[in-house]
Design a protein around this motif. Sequence first.
Motif, short mmCIF file in Angstrom:
data_model
loop_
_atom_site.label_atom_id
_atom_site.label_comp_id
_atom_site.label_asym_id
_atom_site.label_seq_id
_atom_site.Cartn_x
_atom_site.Cartn_y
_atom_site.Cartn_z
N ALA A 109 33.58 30.53 48.59
CA ALA A 109 32.64 31.64 48.73
C ALA A 109 32.17 32.13 47.36
N ALA A 110 33.11 32.23 46.42
CA ALA A 110 32.76 32.72 45.09
C ALA A 110 31.78 31.79 44.39
N HIS A 111 31.93 30.49 44.62
CA HIS A 111 31.05 29.50 43.99
C HIS A 111 29.81 29.20 44.85
N GLY A 112 29.83 29.63 46.11
CA GLY A 112 28.71 29.35 46.99
C GLY A 112 28.56 27.88 47.33
N VAL A 113 29.71 27.21 47.57
CA VAL A 113 29.69 25.79 47.90
C VAL A 113 30.47 25.56 49.19
N THR A 114 30.24 24.41 49.80
CA THR A 114 31.00 24.03 50.99
C THR A 114 32.25 23.27 50.57
N LEU A 115 33.28 23.37 51.40
CA LEU A 115 34.54 22.69 51.09
C LEU A 115 34.43 21.19 51.26
N ALA A 152 40.27 31.72 39.22
CA ALA A 152 41.55 32.40 39.02
C ALA A 152 41.40 33.87 39.36
N TYR A 153 42.50 34.49 39.80
CA TYR A 153 42.50 35.90 40.20
C TYR A 153 41.37 36.19 41.20
N LEU A 154 41.21 35.30 42.16
CA LEU A 154 40.09 35.42 43.09
C LEU A 154 40.11 36.74 43.84
N GLY A 155 38.97 37.41 43.87
CA GLY A 155 38.86 38.68 44.57
C GLY A 155 39.32 39.88 43.78
N MET A 156 39.89 39.65 42.59
CA MET A 156 40.39 40.75 41.78
C MET A 156 39.35 41.12 40.71
N GLU A 157 39.55 42.25 40.07
CA GLU A 157 38.55 42.73 39.12
C GLU A 157 38.43 41.81 37.90
N HIS A 158 39.49 41.06 37.58
CA HIS A 158 39.42 40.14 36.46
C HIS A 158 39.25 38.69 36.92
N GLN A 159 38.58 38.49 38.04
CA GLN A 159 38.30 37.15 38.55
C GLN A 159 37.61 36.29 37.49
N LEU A 160 38.01 35.01 37.44
CA LEU A 160 37.41 34.04 36.53
C LEU A 160 36.90 32.86 37.33
N LEU A 161 35.71 32.38 37.01
CA LEU A 161 35.11 31.24 37.69
C LEU A 161 34.49 30.30 36.65
N LEU A 217 40.80 28.79 28.69
CA LEU A 217 40.62 30.07 29.37
C LEU A 217 41.85 30.43 30.19
N ARG A 218 42.42 29.45 30.84
CA ARG A 218 43.61 29.69 31.66
C ARG A 218 44.78 30.16 30.80
N ALA A 219 44.99 29.50 29.66
CA ALA A 219 46.09 29.87 28.77
C ALA A 219 45.91 31.30 28.24
N GLU A 220 44.69 31.64 27.87
CA GLU A 220 44.42 32.97 27.34
C GLU A 220 44.62 34.03 28.42
N ARG A 275 47.35 37.11 28.54
CA ARG A 275 46.89 38.49 28.62
C ARG A 275 47.51 39.24 29.80
N HIS A 276 47.59 38.58 30.96
CA HIS A 276 48.05 39.27 32.17
C HIS A 276 49.53 39.05 32.46
N GLY A 277 50.12 38.04 31.85
CA GLY A 277 51.52 37.74 32.12
C GLY A 277 51.74 36.85 33.33
N TRP A 278 50.68 36.48 34.03
CA TRP A 278 50.76 35.61 35.20
C TRP A 278 49.36 35.10 35.50
N ILE A 279 49.28 34.08 36.32
CA ILE A 279 47.98 33.60 36.77
C ILE A 279 48.14 32.90 38.11
N MET A 280 47.17 33.10 38.98
CA MET A 280 47.05 32.33 40.21
C MET A 280 45.66 31.72 40.20
N ASP A 281 45.61 30.39 40.26
CA ASP A 281 44.30 29.74 40.27
C ASP A 281 44.29 28.59 41.25
N ILE A 282 43.11 28.10 41.51
CA ILE A 282 42.89 27.05 42.50
C ILE A 282 41.60 26.35 42.12
N TYR A 283 41.48 25.07 42.48
CA TYR A 283 40.22 24.41 42.15
C TYR A 283 39.91 23.30 43.15
#
Length: 257
Positions: free
Chosen positions: A151-157, A207-216, A231-234, A238-246
């Motif tokens: 949804a965030a990228h506007g693409v189909t799975l 990463a951080y999908l749906g959160m205020e610091h979402q990254l795409l 970007l992921r390492a930084e 900064r946040h002390g954790w990360i949840m991402d998917i691709y």
Amino acid sequence: MQRFSVIGIGAGHPDQLTIQAVNALNRLDVLFIPRKAGQKDDLATLRREICRRHLTNPSTRIIEFNLPQRAADDNRYVETVDEWHQAIACAYCELIKAHVPEDGAAGLLVWGDPSLYDSTLRILDRVDALRGHPVARDVIPGVTSMQALTAAHGVTLNDIARPVVITTGRLLRQGFPVDADTALVMLDGGCAFTCLAGADFDIWWGAYLGMEHQLLRSGPLDRIGPEIVALRAEARERHGWIMDIYLLRRRSACALP
């Protein structure tokens, strides 16, 4: 009889809760919120925010507890996960015993959806075994991270008439799935896409999908991959954790403009 509700809460935005989830939350006598002791814990903070917005039942008690941590030993991955799940099951048993009356209802707010790369239901099977009798369950589906990503990228799975493989970074390192054009990769702590021939794939990463610091980021893997790694390492620092998917797709199947 005691009842336990496993409530999917979506990938990160409090507004992703369904009406079914809100209703289930407000039927609880006790809500358990896990914390990661000694770490930044945005996930516990988000659960508190969900309660602030959606919990209107004044009788519902919120009990926070320190979640057991998994031993970091990649050479014993299956064994350490098994030990970790057993420790969590023991913690749940103690919580239920201490806080849930015989006819009471308890629950957990589960990140994303309880059926997709989450072990809460398996851990509750262990709880039943430890207690010697089952606890009645309600499972409330949630918005998955793969839905939030597409949804965030506007693409189909998926491509028309083509399958999608849902896999992990650990398995992707063994090679891209055979007979598939598209793979949805979760639980990748080490950017396993770097093991692929970048010129052959496009990537849609979040990463951080749906959160205020979402990254795409999206684009040809050979061009965007190194940017994602940095970007992921930084972001993790900064946040002390990360949840991402691709999402990965063979460029022969569908190329980005």
